[in-house]
Write a protein that holds these residues in place. Structure first.
Motif, PDB file in Angstrom:
ATOM      1  N   UNK A 120       0.856  -1.193   0.000  1.00 49.14           N
ATOM      2  CA  UNK A 120       0.000   0.000   0.000  1.00 49.14           C
ATOM      3  C   UNK A 120       0.892   1.243   0.000  1.00 49.14           C
ATOM      4  N   UNK A 121       0.274   2.407  -0.245  1.00 45.50           N
ATOM      5  CA  UNK A 121       1.037   3.658  -0.244  1.00 45.50           C
ATOM      6  C   UNK A 121       1.724   3.927   1.080  1.00 45.50           C
ATOM      7  N   UNK A 122       1.036   3.700   2.195  1.00 43.76           N
ATOM      8  CA  UNK A 122       1.622   3.921   3.517  1.00 43.76           C
ATOM      9  C   UNK A 122       2.774   2.980   3.813  1.00 43.76           C
ATOM     10  N   UNK A 123       2.674   1.744   3.307  1.00 42.76           N
ATOM     11  CA  UNK A 123       3.764   0.775   3.508  1.00 42.76           C
ATOM     12  C   UNK A 123       4.992   1.192   2.707  1.00 42.76           C
ATOM     13  N   UNK A 124       4.760   1.652   1.469  1.00 42.79           N
ATOM     14  CA  UNK A 124       5.892   2.125   0.650  1.00 42.79           C
ATOM     15  C   UNK A 124       6.578   3.299   1.331  1.00 42.79           C
ATOM     16  N   UNK A 148       0.438  10.264   3.704  1.00 37.16           N
ATOM     17  CA  UNK A 148      -0.185   8.967   3.449  1.00 37.16           C
ATOM     18  C   UNK A 148      -0.225   8.030   4.640  1.00 37.16           C
ATOM     19  N   UNK A 149       0.258   8.484   5.804  1.00 39.70           N
ATOM     20  CA  UNK A 149       0.227   7.637   7.006  1.00 39.70           C
ATOM     21  C   UNK A 149      -0.913   8.080   7.918  1.00 39.70           C
ATOM     22  N   UNK A 150      -1.618   7.106   8.501  1.00 38.76           N
ATOM     23  CA  UNK A 150      -2.689   7.461   9.429  1.00 38.76           C
ATOM     24  C   UNK A 150      -2.089   7.913  10.761  1.00 38.76           C
ATOM     25  N   UNK A 151      -2.925   8.466  11.623  1.00 38.89           N
ATOM     26  CA  UNK A 151      -2.438   9.108  12.850  1.00 38.89           C
ATOM     27  C   UNK A 151      -1.639   8.154  13.741  1.00 38.89           C
ATOM     28  N   UNK A 152      -2.159   6.952  13.947  1.00 40.07           N
ATOM     29  CA  UNK A 152      -1.455   5.995  14.809  1.00 40.07           C
ATOM     30  C   UNK A 152      -0.106   5.608  14.228  1.00 40.07           C
ATOM     31  N   UNK A 153      -0.071   5.389  12.923  1.00 39.70           N
ATOM     32  CA  UNK A 153       1.183   5.011  12.266  1.00 39.70           C
ATOM     33  C   UNK A 153       2.179   6.167  12.316  1.00 39.70           C
ATOM     34  N   UNK A 154       1.681   7.400  12.138  1.00 43.10           N
ATOM     35  CA  UNK A 154       2.586   8.562  12.213  1.00 43.10           C
ATOM     36  C   UNK A 154       3.291   8.618  13.565  1.00 43.10           C
ATOM     37  N   UNK A 155       2.548   8.353  14.645  1.00 43.71           N
ATOM     38  CA  UNK A 155       3.138   8.365  15.998  1.00 43.71           C
ATOM     39  C   UNK A 155       4.250   7.327  16.116  1.00 43.71           C
TER      40      UNK A 155
END
Length: 194
Positions: A120-124, A148-155
């Motif tokens: 996915x875009x966030x994984x890339x 492209x990263x959601x809030x939890x992933x950004x943290x």
């Protein structure tokens, strides 16, 4: 490691003046987030720091020899695995186990042999971040790294970047004050030339 000192930098593209007499200091070993409206010269400044563009006037001092970069685009080889993409930059200096460790820390536990074109875009995005973190530059430059990263992933990603860049100079462009907070960064505001 030295401070990066920018003095009276100017840059024009045709009729458009993007930077005019811009001066700033990026303190050695600290994280600074550059913020400002679209078109104010943030990416142009990064391109000058990276040596991709030359200023029309002014000077830049203190740029180290080794720089790691997270570009606005992921710039991955889609037909290669995450491991292979990272080895393209690190060579064999970083063991596979260290790469897998970094990917896991960024929340990526996919099959390491899977091609990134299937991600996915966030994984890339996280593979691109891992590549920069593992290339061990003295300076890390990031242009909207959390795109492209959601809030939890950004943290999670911000915490990993902070851990892995402790003591290094980090310059990051963002439009989001929350991202500057997550990076525990000081903020430098740029204004558009009118």
């Amino acid at each position: 490691m030295k401070d990066i000192v920018i003095n009276a930098l100017s840059k024009r593209f045709g009729e458009q003046q993007v930077l005019r007499d811009f001066s700033a200091v990026f303190p050695a070993g600290e994280t600074v987030c550059i913020m400002g409206p679209s078109g104010c010269g943030k990416t142009t400044l990064l391109n000058i720091l990276l040596g991709f563009e030359s200023p029309d006037a002014g000077t830049v001092a203190g740029i180290p020899a080794r720089i790691s970069v997270v570009f606005q685009e992921d710039r991955l080889c889609e037909e290669f695995s995450a491991l292979a993409n990272i080895h393209l930059v690190t060579g064999k200096t970083v063991p596979d186990a260290d790469i897998l460790d970094c990917l896991r820390e960024l929340g990526l536990s996919e099959d390491p042999g899977k091609v990134v074109g299937a991600y996915s875009g966030g994984m890339k995005r996280r593979v691109a971040i891992a590549r920069a973190l593992l290339s061990e530059g003295e300076l890390l430059i990031m242009d909207e790294p959390f795109k492209g990263l959601d809030e939890g992933t950004r943290e999670i990603v911000a915490a990993s970047i902070r851990r892995r860049t402790r003591g290094k100079t980090v310059i990051m462009v963002t439009h989001d004050p929350e991202e500057a907070r997550m990076m525990q960064a000081s903020v430098m505001e740029m204004r558009k030339i009118v």
